[in-house]
Write an enzyme that holds these catalytic residues in place. Structure first.
Site, short mmCIF file in Angstrom:
data_model
loop_
_atom_site.label_atom_id
_atom_site.label_comp_id
_atom_site.label_asym_id
_atom_site.label_seq_id
_atom_site.Cartn_x
_atom_site.Cartn_y
_atom_site.Cartn_z
N ALA A 67 0.85 -1.19 0.00
CA ALA A 67 0.00 0.00 0.00
C ALA A 67 0.89 1.24 0.00
O ALA A 67 1.98 1.22 0.57
CB ALA A 67 -0.89 0.00 1.23
N LYS A 68 0.42 2.31 -0.63
CA LYS A 68 1.20 3.54 -0.66
C LYS A 68 1.11 4.31 0.65
O LYS A 68 1.88 5.21 0.89
CB LYS A 68 0.74 4.43 -1.81
CG LYS A 68 1.16 3.90 -3.15
CD LYS A 68 0.89 4.93 -4.22
CE LYS A 68 1.35 4.36 -5.54
NZ LYS A 68 2.05 5.32 -6.33
N SER A 69 0.16 3.98 1.48
CA SER A 69 0.02 4.68 2.75
C SER A 69 -0.39 3.70 3.84
O SER A 69 -0.84 2.60 3.56
CB SER A 69 -1.01 5.80 2.64
OG SER A 69 -2.28 5.25 2.39
#
Length: 156
Positions: free
Chosen positions: A150-152
């Site tokens: 996930a990017k965050s």
């Protein structure tokens, strides 16, 4: 670096060693390799190698040694020699004088500019990341969209 990546591609496990300010870079290198090439990799403080990681060393486990010239260089060379004595293959990332002093017998070397030890992690991050990138490309993985990442981070 791309040519060197061919030696890492067949590995199931890779160890990264760093000492002092380069230890976090060993952790980061292992993380990047795991994230984009799906090869199991671990970063260790070079001084702790005798406390576990050395048991994993054999001819199938490449060891990436991040060893800038400086006051801790000789201690890292000692770790490299222990790896080589057990049949391990070492990739040395060091300044020119470090490669000249300890590069013989290594699977591969990356020669870096001589920099102050406190900024070495920033400079040495480039080849560490490029090595992970080239390994992933050679394996055919999608480096732009690694699986299951996930990017965050969501905090609940």
């Amino acid at each position: 670096i791309e040519a060197m990546a061919h030696h890492i591609v067949p590995a199931r496990d890779v160890l990264y060693l760093g000492r002092g300010t380069d230890y976090p870079l060993a952790l980061e290198g292992a993380l990047k390799l795991k994230e984009i090439s799906y090869i199991h990799a671990e970063g260790y403080a070079a001084g702790e190698m005798k406390h576990g990681p050395i048991a994993l060393i054999d001819e199938l486990v490449p060891v990436i040694c991040i060893a800038p010239s400086g006051p801790l260089f000789e201690k890292t060379v000692s770790n490299m020699q222990e790896v080589q004595a057990r049949g391990g293959k070492v990739v040395l990332i060091s300044a020119y004088d470090g490669v000249q002093a300890a590069g013989e017998g290594c699977l591969a070397t990356i020669t870096m500019p001589k920099v102050h030890p406190l900024i070495a992690p920033m400079v040495y991050a480039v080849p560490v990341q490029l090595l992970a990138y080239h390994v992933a490309v050679l394996k055919g993985t999608d480096v732009d969209q690694p699986r299951n990442l996930a990017k965050s981070v969501t905090v609940e």
